[in-house]
Design a protein around this motif. Structure first.
Motif, PDB file in Angstrom:
ATOM      1  N   THR A 137       0.872  -1.166   0.000  1.00  0.00           N
ATOM      2  CA  THR A 137       0.000   0.000   0.000  1.00  0.00           C
ATOM      3  C   THR A 137       0.915   1.223   0.000  1.00  0.00           C
ATOM      4  OG1 THR A 137      -1.510  -1.265   1.381  1.00  0.00           O
ATOM      5  CG2 THR A 137      -1.883   1.101   1.287  1.00  0.00           C
ATOM      6  N   ILE A 138       0.591   2.183  -0.855  1.00  0.00           N
ATOM      7  CA  ILE A 138       1.376   3.432  -0.823  1.00  0.00           C
ATOM      8  C   ILE A 138       0.457   4.550  -0.360  1.00  0.00           C
ATOM      9  CG2 ILE A 138       3.048   4.883  -2.034  1.00  0.00           C
ATOM     10  CD1 ILE A 138       3.029   2.928  -4.346  1.00  0.00           C
ATOM     11  N   ALA A 139       0.773   5.122   0.775  1.00  0.00           N
ATOM     12  CA  ALA A 139      -0.023   6.227   1.309  1.00  0.00           C
ATOM     13  C   ALA A 139       0.703   7.533   1.010  1.00  0.00           C
ATOM     14  CB  ALA A 139      -0.199   6.050   2.808  1.00  0.00           C
ATOM     15  N   ALA A 140      -0.077   8.614   0.876  1.00  0.00           N
ATOM     16  CA  ALA A 140       0.534   9.917   0.605  1.00  0.00           C
ATOM     17  C   ALA A 140       1.185  10.459   1.870  1.00  0.00           C
ATOM     18  CB  ALA A 140      -0.517  10.885   0.090  1.00  0.00           C
ATOM     19  N   ALA A 141       2.387  10.970   1.725  1.00  0.00           N
ATOM     20  CA  ALA A 141       3.064  11.647   2.834  1.00  0.00           C
ATOM     21  C   ALA A 141       3.622  12.934   2.249  1.00  0.00           C
ATOM     22  CB  ALA A 141       4.179  10.782   3.394  1.00  0.00           C
ATOM     23  N   GLY A 142       3.021  14.057   2.629  1.00  0.00           N
ATOM     24  CA  GLY A 142       3.393  15.342   2.030  1.00  0.00           C
ATOM     25  C   GLY A 142       2.898  15.401   0.601  1.00  0.00           C
ATOM     26  N   ARG A 143       3.307  16.411  -0.117  1.00  0.00           N
ATOM     27  CA  ARG A 143       2.908  16.492  -1.521  1.00  0.00           C
ATOM     28  C   ARG A 143       4.011  17.167  -2.317  1.00  0.00           C
ATOM     29  NH1 ARG A 143      -2.088  19.605  -2.959  1.00  0.00           N
ATOM     30  NH2 ARG A 143      -3.184  18.216  -1.542  1.00  0.00           N
ATOM     31  N   VAL A 144       4.057  16.870  -3.604  1.00  0.00           N
ATOM     32  CA  VAL A 144       5.096  17.493  -4.438  1.00  0.00           C
ATOM     33  C   VAL A 144       4.736  18.963  -4.657  1.00  0.00           C
ATOM     34  CG1 VAL A 144       5.917  15.455  -5.649  1.00  0.00           C
ATOM     35  CG2 VAL A 144       3.943  16.671  -6.536  1.00  0.00           C
ATOM     36  N   ARG A 145       5.763  19.785  -4.853  1.00  0.00           N
ATOM     37  CA  ARG A 145       5.526  21.221  -5.047  1.00  0.00           C
ATOM     38  C   ARG A 145       4.813  21.492  -6.361  1.00  0.00           C
ATOM     39  NH1 ARG A 145      10.389  23.242  -2.992  1.00  0.00           N
ATOM     40  NH2 ARG A 145      10.843  24.563  -4.799  1.00  0.00           N
ATOM     41  N   ARG A 146       5.321  20.820  -7.453  1.00  0.00           N
ATOM     42  CA  ARG A 146       4.692  21.035  -8.757  1.00  0.00           C
ATOM     43  C   ARG A 146       4.336  19.682  -9.364  1.00  0.00           C
ATOM     44  NH1 ARG A 146       7.405  23.493 -12.520  1.00  0.00           N
ATOM     45  NH2 ARG A 146       7.814  25.700 -12.628  1.00  0.00           N
ATOM     46  N   PRO A 147       3.052  19.315  -9.213  1.00  0.00           N
ATOM     47  CA  PRO A 147       2.653  18.015  -9.770  1.00  0.00           C
ATOM     48  C   PRO A 147       2.857  17.986 -11.280  1.00  0.00           C
ATOM     49  CG  PRO A 147       0.754  19.239  -8.930  1.00  0.00           C
ATOM     50  CD  PRO A 147       1.954  20.035  -8.583  1.00  0.00           C
ATOM     51  N   ARG A 148       3.351  16.855 -11.789  1.00  0.00           N
ATOM     52  CA  ARG A 148       3.550  16.718 -13.235  1.00  0.00           C
ATOM     53  C   ARG A 148       2.211  16.412 -13.900  1.00  0.00           C
ATOM     54  NH1 ARG A 148       7.853  13.790 -11.209  1.00  0.00           N
ATOM     55  NH2 ARG A 148       9.885  14.762 -11.547  1.00  0.00           N
ATOM     56  N   ARG A 149       2.089  16.819 -15.141  1.00  0.00           N
ATOM     57  CA  ARG A 149       0.875  16.529 -15.897  1.00  0.00           C
ATOM     58  C   ARG A 149       1.262  15.729 -17.125  1.00  0.00           C
ATOM     59  NH1 ARG A 149      -2.849  18.983 -13.351  1.00  0.00           N
ATOM     60  NH2 ARG A 149      -2.319  20.874 -12.240  1.00  0.00           N
ATOM     61  N   GLY A 150       0.239  15.156 -17.741  1.00  0.00           N
ATOM     62  CA  GLY A 150       0.492  14.461 -19.002  1.00  0.00           C
ATOM     63  C   GLY A 150       1.070  13.088 -18.765  1.00  0.00           C
ATOM     64  N   GLY A 151       1.880  12.662 -19.706  1.00  0.00           N
ATOM     65  CA  GLY A 151       2.324  11.272 -19.740  1.00  0.00           C
ATOM     66  C   GLY A 151       3.360  10.934 -18.681  1.00  0.00           C
ATOM     67  N   PRO A 152       3.764   9.695 -18.712  1.00  0.00           N
ATOM     68  CA  PRO A 152       4.747   9.205 -17.738  1.00  0.00           C
ATOM     69  C   PRO A 152       6.151   9.707 -18.045  1.00  0.00           C
ATOM     70  CG  PRO A 152       4.280   7.535 -19.380  1.00  0.00           C
ATOM     71  CD  PRO A 152       3.353   8.673 -19.674  1.00  0.00           C
ATOM     72  N   LEU A 153       7.071   9.459 -17.131  1.00  0.00           N
ATOM     73  CA  LEU A 153       8.476   9.811 -17.327  1.00  0.00           C
ATOM     74  C   LEU A 153       9.154   8.634 -18.024  1.00  0.00           C
ATOM     75  CD1 LEU A 153       9.277  11.013 -13.695  1.00  0.00           C
ATOM     76  CD2 LEU A 153       8.424  12.362 -15.614  1.00  0.00           C
ATOM     77  N   ALA A 154       9.273   8.685 -19.338  1.00  0.00           N
ATOM     78  CA  ALA A 154       9.815   7.512 -20.045  1.00  0.00           C
ATOM     79  C   ALA A 154      11.299   7.326 -19.720  1.00  0.00           C
ATOM     80  CB  ALA A 154       9.612   7.682 -21.541  1.00  0.00           C
ATOM     81  N   LEU A 155      11.685   6.092 -19.559  1.00  0.00           N
ATOM     82  CA  LEU A 155      13.102   5.747 -19.380  1.00  0.00           C
ATOM     83  C   LEU A 155      13.775   5.814 -20.756  1.00  0.00           C
ATOM     84  CD1 LEU A 155      12.633   2.538 -17.187  1.00  0.00           C
ATOM     85  CD2 LEU A 155      13.224   4.836 -16.378  1.00  0.00           C
ATOM     86  N   PRO A 156      15.088   6.082 -20.781  1.00  0.00           N
ATOM     87  CA  PRO A 156      15.762   6.065 -22.087  1.00  0.00           C
ATOM     88  C   PRO A 156      15.666   4.682 -22.730  1.00  0.00           C
ATOM     89  CG  PRO A 156      17.330   6.455 -20.281  1.00  0.00           C
ATOM     90  CD  PRO A 156      15.977   6.397 -19.668  1.00  0.00           C
ATOM     91  N   PRO A 157      15.475   4.615 -24.058  1.00  0.00           N
ATOM     92  CA  PRO A 157      15.332   3.294 -24.698  1.00  0.00           C
ATOM     93  C   PRO A 157      16.604   2.465 -24.551  1.00  0.00           C
ATOM     94  CG  PRO A 157      15.413   5.054 -26.347  1.00  0.00           C
ATOM     95  CD  PRO A 157      15.392   5.722 -25.015  1.00  0.00           C
ATOM     96  N   PRO A 158      16.465   1.141 -24.451  1.00  0.00           N
ATOM     97  CA  PRO A 158      17.642   0.291 -24.255  1.00  0.00           C
ATOM     98  C   PRO A 158      18.544   0.284 -25.492  1.00  0.00           C
ATOM     99  CG  PRO A 158      15.667  -1.049 -24.560  1.00  0.00           C
ATOM    100  CD  PRO A 158      15.210   0.376 -24.511  1.00  0.00           C
ATOM    101  N   LYS A 159      19.828   0.102 -25.251  1.00  0.00           N
ATOM    102  CA  LYS A 159      20.777  -0.029 -26.362  1.00  0.00           C
ATOM    103  C   LYS A 159      21.201  -1.490 -26.408  1.00  0.00           C
ATOM    104  CE  LYS A 159      22.818   4.555 -25.893  1.00  0.00           C
ATOM    105  NZ  LYS A 159      23.900   5.221 -25.173  1.00  0.00           N
ATOM    106  N   LEU A 160      20.497  -2.256 -27.221  1.00  0.00           N
ATOM    107  CA  LEU A 160      20.763  -3.694 -27.281  1.00  0.00           C
ATOM    108  C   LEU A 160      20.985  -4.090 -28.729  1.00  0.00           C
ATOM    109  CD1 LEU A 160      17.924  -4.729 -24.826  1.00  0.00           C
ATOM    110  CD2 LEU A 160      20.375  -4.988 -24.406  1.00  0.00           C
ATOM    111  N   PRO A 161      21.727  -5.165 -28.974  1.00  0.00           N
ATOM    112  CA  PRO A 161      21.894  -5.621 -30.349  1.00  0.00           C
ATOM    113  C   PRO A 161      20.530  -5.976 -30.943  1.00  0.00           C
ATOM    114  CG  PRO A 161      23.188  -6.971 -28.794  1.00  0.00           C
ATOM    115  CD  PRO A 161      22.395  -6.011 -27.978  1.00  0.00           C
ATOM    116  N   LEU A 162      20.235  -5.430 -32.116  1.00  0.00           N
ATOM    117  CA  LEU A 162      18.930  -5.665 -32.729  1.00  0.00           C
ATOM    118  C   LEU A 162      19.022  -6.808 -33.725  1.00  0.00           C
ATOM    119  CD1 LEU A 162      17.636  -2.054 -33.451  1.00  0.00           C
ATOM    120  CD2 LEU A 162      16.856  -3.670 -31.704  1.00  0.00           C
ATOM    121  N   PRO A 163      18.234  -7.868 -33.523  1.00  0.00           N
ATOM    122  CA  PRO A 163      18.288  -8.974 -34.471  1.00  0.00           C
ATOM    123  C   PRO A 163      17.787  -8.545 -35.851  1.00  0.00           C
ATOM    124  CG  PRO A 163      16.524  -9.281 -32.855  1.00  0.00           C
ATOM    125  CD  PRO A 163      17.318  -8.108 -32.403  1.00  0.00           C
TER     126      PRO A 163
END
Ligand code: C2O
Ligand code: CU
Length: 486
Positions: free
Chosen positions: A306-332
């Motif tokens: 369970t994740i409960a709120a503790a405090g709040r962020v100063r500036r809530p983000r809007r829109g999409g998620p924070l994408a991780l950089p794409p992996p650098k893997l050998p492409l078949p």
């Protein structure tokens, strides 16, 4: 590995190609496999396997003596991407072991597979692994010897390879899911029963996350939480879902994918077999109740955090998620790829190869110990079973491959049970499933459902790599094979 090392390794492979009981107990290659490679460690570490006590049944109940690295349940190793790690494994257990860094692309000689890549490490012995960590992500490590017994008793470590380019999350939590086979005094029940090994596996009844029944976590309201969820259980397939917040699947087996909103997945869950991991981004609501994370596979939902709120962020983000950089893997190269199809089946007697030494023969026992296998054969891949019981020979490879070449592999599950299939030393592309349920992604383990065919593709890396079901009892009762890549 340098070019010179690759050549000498090829010569070694040719020299040691014949593996069997005839000449020596220990295959010739194992003794020869030391390839001098230019490797400058940037970090050193000792991993000591031993026993420690943990109150798995609850704070007022008897403790359990578990196995752990460095006395820490799920010992956490966190390294930056690019680390060259020299890890000295010290075996403080009373049985042989090795370490396998699951999902890591690495030189074959440090892959930790007894007989195939190294001799087992006897009690009191040690072995030094030299491993480059080039792919960021959520990984883990575990023994590759008596895995049902050792991983079943908790011998698992978490490996986080961090990418400095990752977006800044407000909070991160690591969640290791594992069931334990305990009696009511905290002792261990047998890890494997024939009826489990020959079917869906032998389940633990004490379900835990990080060794506890439930985790109460916190994160700031409006904040972005990164959950790294690992199924380190020996047996159980889980359906992971999040309620009470927007959530995205952002990585599978460590490798980033374009974020998938969890509520667009079939049934809103991600099905995860043993050894599989996911990273999930949860965006905490500004107002309202706690966020819950659970396994929805059984009607009796296991809400493990369970994740409960503790405090709040100063500036809530809007829109999409924070994408991780794409992996650098050998492409078949899918057009040029060579195609193979392997069928997972129940073993037939024909699949059990045996040279006929009686099981009580000391040679038979020594071979079984050196292969780290169980006593019965229930499963096969391409009608071939990894040796168990009195079987004397390492089976021939399922395929001989060429390093640098692309392969497409179809895995057909013709059994009545799901099998999470793992290939060592590679990150493969999951191209799709006959049931159409999988997004394209990279992984090191893919779950195949009864009656399903899943297709994967990869660029082969040099070495002898095992390919097996990660339901540990299945692997130890035959569902393992290997690829030789030269
Ligand atoms: Cu986690 Cu042989 O694997
Ligand atoms: Cu299996």
């Amino acid at each position: 590995m340098t070019a010179g090392a690759a050549i000498s390794r090829r010569a070694l492979l040719a020299a040691g190609a014949a593996v069997g009981i005839g000449g020596t107990l220990m295959p010739a290659r194992t003794g020869l496999a030391r390839v001098p490679a230019a490797f400058e460690p940037t970090q050193r570490l000792t991993l000591s396997a031993g026993e420690t006590e943990l109150r798995l049944l609850g704070p007022d109940r008897p403790a359990t003596r578990i196995y752990a690295y460095d006395g820490d349940q799920f010992r956490l190793v966190r390294v930056p991407r690019g680390t060259r790690l020299e890890a000295r494994f010290e075996n403080g257990l009373s049985e042989a072991s090795t370490v396998h860094f699951h999902g890591i692309r690495m030189p074959n000689e440090y892959d930790g597979v007894p007989t195939l890549t190294q001799p087992v490490v006897q009690p009191g012995g040690s072995f030094t692994y030299r491993i480059p960590f080039d792919d960021p992500g959520t990984f883990f490590f575990h023994p590759h010897c008596d895995e049902t017994g050792q991983a079943g008793r908790g011998l698992v470590g978490v490996l986080l390879v961090e990418d400095p380019r990752d977006p800044a999350f407000d909070t991160e939590h690591v969640l290791c899911l594992k069931d334990w086979r305990l009696d009511d005094r905290g002792g261990f029940l047998p890890m494997s029963e024939p009826d489990g090994a020959a079917k869906a596996g032998t389940f633990g009844a004490t379900r835990t996350v990080n060794g506890r029944v439930h985790l109460d976590l916190t994160a700031p309201a409006g904040g972005d939480v990164r959950l790294r969820i690992l199924n380190v259980d020996s047996t159980r397939v889980m359906d992971i879902g999040v309620e009470g917040a927007e959530a995205w699947l952002i990585a599978i087996d460590g490798h980033a994918l374009p974020p998938v909103p969890m509520d667009t997945l079939p049934d809103g869950i991600w099905r995860m077999g043993p050894a599989q991991r996911i990273d999930v981004q949860v965006r905490m609501p500004m107002e309202g109740g706690p966020v819950t994370i659970g396994d929805y596979r059984a009607s009796d939902v296991f809400t493990f955090a369970t994740i409960a709120a503790a405090g709040r962020v100063r500036r809530p983000r809007r829109g999409g998620p924070l994408a991780l950089p794409p992996p650098k893997l050998p492409l078949p190269d899918l057009k040029a790829a060579e195609f193979h199809s392997f069928t997972l089946q129940q073993a037939t007697d024909a699949a059990v190869k045996d040279t006929g030494l009686p099981p009580e023969d000391p040679l038979a026992k020594a071979l079984i110990d050196s292969l780290c296998v169980g006593g019965a054969t229930y499963w096969s891949i391409a009608q071939q079973s990894w040796p168990t019981g009195e079987a004397r020979h390492l089976p021939p490879p399922l395929a001989r491959m060429e390093a640098g070449k692309s392969y497409r592999i179809e895995i057909k599950n013709e059994t009545r049970y799901p099998h999470p299939v793992h290939l060592h030393g590679h990150a493969f592309a999951v191209l799709g499933s006959s049931k159409g349920r999988l997004p394209k992604h990279f992984a090191d383990t893919v779950l195949t459902q009864p009656g399903e065919a899943v297709e994967i593709a990869f660029v082969a890396a040099p070495g002898d790599w095992v390919f097996h079901c990660h339901i540990l009892e299945h692997m130890e009762t035959g569902m393992m094979g290997w690829f030789r890549v030269v």
